[in-house]
Design a protein around this motif. Structure first.
Motif, PDB file in Angstrom:
ATOM      1  N   PRO A   1      39.666   1.735 -14.757  1.00 23.20           N
ATOM      2  CA  PRO A   1      39.835   2.186 -13.365  1.00 23.20           C
ATOM      3  C   PRO A   1      40.355   3.607 -13.311  1.00 23.20           C
ATOM      4  O   PRO A   1      41.250   3.985 -14.093  1.00 23.20           O
ATOM      5  CB  PRO A   1      40.856   1.187 -12.808  1.00 23.20           C
ATOM      6  CG  PRO A   1      40.644  -0.052 -13.611  1.00 23.20           C
ATOM      7  CD  PRO A   1      40.316   0.428 -15.002  1.00 23.20           C
ATOM      8  N   GLY A   2      39.778   4.385 -12.410  1.00 22.43           N
ATOM      9  CA  GLY A   2      40.122   5.793 -12.300  1.00 22.43           C
ATOM     10  C   GLY A   2      39.273   6.703 -13.163  1.00 22.43           C
ATOM     11  O   GLY A   2      39.337   7.935 -13.022  1.00 22.43           O
ATOM     12  N   GLY A   3      38.474   6.125 -14.027  1.00 25.88           N
ATOM     13  CA  GLY A   3      37.635   6.905 -14.921  1.00 25.88           C
ATOM     14  C   GLY A   3      36.337   7.357 -14.272  1.00 25.88           C
ATOM     15  O   GLY A   3      36.100   7.123 -13.081  1.00 25.88           O
ATOM     16  N   SER A   4      35.497   8.008 -15.087  1.00 27.05           N
ATOM     17  CA  SER A   4      34.244   8.575 -14.605  1.00 27.05           C
ATOM     18  C   SER A   4      33.093   8.197 -15.517  1.00 27.05           C
ATOM     19  O   SER A   4      33.287   7.973 -16.721  1.00 27.05           O
ATOM     20  CB  SER A   4      34.350  10.109 -14.545  1.00 27.05           C
ATOM     21  OG  SER A   4      35.339  10.521 -13.644  1.00 27.05           O
TER      22      SER A   4
ATOM     23  N   MET B   1      29.896   9.512 -11.033  1.00 31.09           N
ATOM     24  CA  MET B   1      30.812   8.532 -10.444  1.00 31.09           C
ATOM     25  C   MET B   1      32.231   8.831 -10.927  1.00 31.09           C
ATOM     26  O   MET B   1      32.502   8.755 -12.126  1.00 31.09           O
ATOM     27  CB  MET B   1      30.397   7.112 -10.840  1.00 31.09           C
ATOM     28  CG  MET B   1      28.957   6.769 -10.498  1.00 31.09           C
ATOM     29  SD  MET B   1      28.518   5.054 -10.828  1.00 31.09           S
ATOM     30  CE  MET B   1      28.658   5.034 -12.611  1.00 31.09           C
ATOM     31  N   ASN B   2      33.095   9.178 -10.001  1.00 30.19           N
ATOM     32  CA  ASN B   2      34.495   9.477 -10.304  1.00 30.19           C
ATOM     33  C   ASN B   2      35.401   8.466  -9.620  1.00 30.19           C
ATOM     34  O   ASN B   2      34.992   7.757  -8.702  1.00 30.19           O
ATOM     35  CB  ASN B   2      34.841  10.889  -9.836  1.00 30.19           C
ATOM     36  CG  ASN B   2      34.022  11.956 -10.516  1.00 30.19           C
ATOM     37  OD1 ASN B   2      33.634  11.820 -11.684  1.00 30.19           O
ATOM     38  ND2 ASN B   2      33.746  13.040  -9.802  1.00 30.19           N
ATOM     39  N   SER B   3      36.644   8.430 -10.059  1.00 33.07           N
ATOM     40  CA  SER B   3      37.648   7.528  -9.469  1.00 33.07           C
ATOM     41  C   SER B   3      37.095   6.109  -9.351  1.00 33.07           C
ATOM     42  O   SER B   3      37.203   5.470  -8.306  1.00 33.07           O
ATOM     43  CB  SER B   3      38.065   8.047  -8.090  1.00 33.07           C
ATOM     44  OG  SER B   3      38.588   9.356  -8.185  1.00 33.07           O
ATOM     45  N   LEU B   4      36.535   5.633 -10.433  1.00 35.40           N
ATOM     46  CA  LEU B   4      35.889   4.324 -10.412  1.00 35.40           C
ATOM     47  C   LEU B   4      36.893   3.205 -10.188  1.00 35.40           C
ATOM     48  O   LEU B   4      38.045   3.275 -10.657  1.00 35.40           O
ATOM     49  CB  LEU B   4      35.117   4.098 -11.708  1.00 35.40           C
ATOM     50  CG  LEU B   4      33.772   4.832 -11.761  1.00 35.40           C
ATOM     51  CD1 LEU B   4      33.279   4.970 -13.185  1.00 35.40           C
ATOM     52  CD2 LEU B   4      32.737   4.113 -10.907  1.00 35.40           C
ATOM     53  N   LYS B   5      36.429   2.188  -9.470  1.00 38.14           N
ATOM     54  CA  LYS B   5      37.248   1.034  -9.128  1.00 38.14           C
ATOM     55  C   LYS B   5      36.602  -0.231  -9.695  1.00 38.14           C
ATOM     56  O   LYS B   5      35.381  -0.259  -9.901  1.00 38.14           O
ATOM     57  CB  LYS B   5      37.351   0.904  -7.604  1.00 38.14           C
ATOM     58  CG  LYS B   5      37.880   2.132  -6.893  1.00 38.14           C
ATOM     59  CD  LYS B   5      37.827   1.950  -5.387  1.00 38.14           C
ATOM     60  CE  LYS B   5      38.330   3.183  -4.652  1.00 38.14           C
ATOM     61  NZ  LYS B   5      38.275   2.993  -3.179  1.00 38.14           N
ATOM     62  N   PRO B   6      37.374  -1.279  -9.896  1.00 41.38           N
ATOM     63  CA  PRO B   6      36.773  -2.536 -10.387  1.00 41.38           C
ATOM     64  C   PRO B   6      35.638  -3.032  -9.499  1.00 41.38           C
ATOM     65  O   PRO B   6      34.667  -3.612 -10.011  1.00 41.38           O
ATOM     66  CB  PRO B   6      37.962  -3.494 -10.378  1.00 41.38           C
ATOM     67  CG  PRO B   6      39.153  -2.620 -10.609  1.00 41.38           C
ATOM     68  CD  PRO B   6      38.847  -1.357  -9.862  1.00 41.38           C
ATOM     69  N   GLU B   7      35.734  -2.780  -8.208  1.00 39.12           N
ATOM     70  CA  GLU B   7      34.669  -3.229  -7.297  1.00 39.12           C
ATOM     71  C   GLU B   7      33.382  -2.422  -7.429  1.00 39.12           C
ATOM     72  O   GLU B   7      32.376  -2.762  -6.799  1.00 39.12           O
ATOM     73  CB  GLU B   7      35.151  -3.213  -5.843  1.00 39.12           C
ATOM     74  CG  GLU B   7      35.774  -1.912  -5.396  1.00 39.12           C
ATOM     75  CD  GLU B   7      37.294  -1.948  -5.479  1.00 39.12           C
ATOM     76  OE1 GLU B   7      37.837  -2.439  -6.508  1.00 39.12           O
ATOM     77  OE2 GLU B   7      37.944  -1.443  -4.528  1.00 39.12           O
TER      78      GLU B   7
ATOM     79  N   LYS C   1      31.658   7.325  -0.717  1.00 39.94           N
ATOM     80  CA  LYS C   1      31.788   8.695  -0.224  1.00 39.94           C
ATOM     81  C   LYS C   1      33.058   9.335  -0.760  1.00 39.94           C
ATOM     82  O   LYS C   1      34.126   8.739  -0.752  1.00 39.94           O
ATOM     83  CB  LYS C   1      31.798   8.698   1.301  1.00 39.94           C
ATOM     84  CG  LYS C   1      30.428   8.541   1.935  1.00 39.94           C
ATOM     85  CD  LYS C   1      30.513   8.575   3.450  1.00 39.94           C
ATOM     86  CE  LYS C   1      29.144   8.399   4.073  1.00 39.94           C
ATOM     87  NZ  LYS C   1      29.196   8.351   5.548  1.00 39.94           N
ATOM     88  N   GLY C   2      32.911  10.568  -1.236  1.00 43.19           N
ATOM     89  CA  GLY C   2      34.044  11.290  -1.789  1.00 43.19           C
ATOM     90  C   GLY C   2      34.317  11.001  -3.246  1.00 43.19           C
ATOM     91  O   GLY C   2      35.122  11.694  -3.881  1.00 43.19           O
ATOM     92  N   ARG C   3      33.657   9.976  -3.798  1.00 43.72           N
ATOM     93  CA  ARG C   3      33.860   9.635  -5.222  1.00 43.72           C
ATOM     94  C   ARG C   3      32.589   9.816  -6.042  1.00 43.72           C
ATOM     95  O   ARG C   3      32.671  10.188  -7.212  1.00 43.72           O
ATOM     96  CB  ARG C   3      34.320   8.180  -5.344  1.00 43.72           C
ATOM     97  CG  ARG C   3      35.633   7.873  -4.632  1.00 43.72           C
ATOM     98  CD  ARG C   3      36.135   6.465  -4.967  1.00 43.72           C
ATOM     99  NE  ARG C   3      35.211   5.426  -4.535  1.00 43.72           N
ATOM    100  CZ  ARG C   3      34.667   4.518  -5.353  1.00 43.72           C
ATOM    101  NH1 ARG C   3      34.949   4.538  -6.649  1.00 43.72           N
ATOM    102  NH2 ARG C   3      33.845   3.581  -4.879  1.00 43.72           N
TER     103      ARG C   3
END
Length: 113
Positions: free
Chosen positions: A14-17, A82-88, A64-66
């Motif tokens: 999470p948080g990775g790119s 893809m930045n600021s990746l989330k588990p979802e 949007k924004g990520r």
């Protein structure tokens, strides 16, 4: 015969790119609107982002924004940064060419600690 080949998926914290690539062949790529879709387990396939031949973009509200979609017509390739990746964001990501309704085979993106 149009072929779309995705690459760049994988496991990220999470948080990775990650940057996905989709290489297209068999059509005049530069005039085609392209898109990235994703499908998580048990869910319907959904639009993530799209880009027209002139570079106009459209994004799902959830990214949007990520995420940033872009294209390199000289390389017949469309990208999804893809930045600021989330588990979802975990899903299989598919490249799509709207004209003719062509799909790639998909690439798995897993966001997990």
């Amino acid at each position: 015969q149009v072929q779309l080949v995705e690459s760049g998926g994988g496991l990220v914290q999470p948080g990775g790119s990650l940057r996905l690539s989709c290489a297209a062949s068999g059509s005049i790529f530069s005039i085609k609107t392209m898109g990235w879709y994703r499908q998580a387990p048990g869910k319907q396939r959904e639009l993530v982002a799209s880009i027209t031949s002139t570079g106009s973009t459209n994004y799902a509200d959830s990214v949007k924004g990520r995420f940033t979609i872009s294209r390199d017509n000289a390389k017949n390739t469309v990208y999804l940064q893809m930045n600021s990746l989330k588990p979802e964001d975990t899903a299989v990501y598919y490249c799509h060419q709207y004209l003719g309704d062509y799909w790639g085979q998909g690439t798995q993106v897993t966001v997990s600690a």
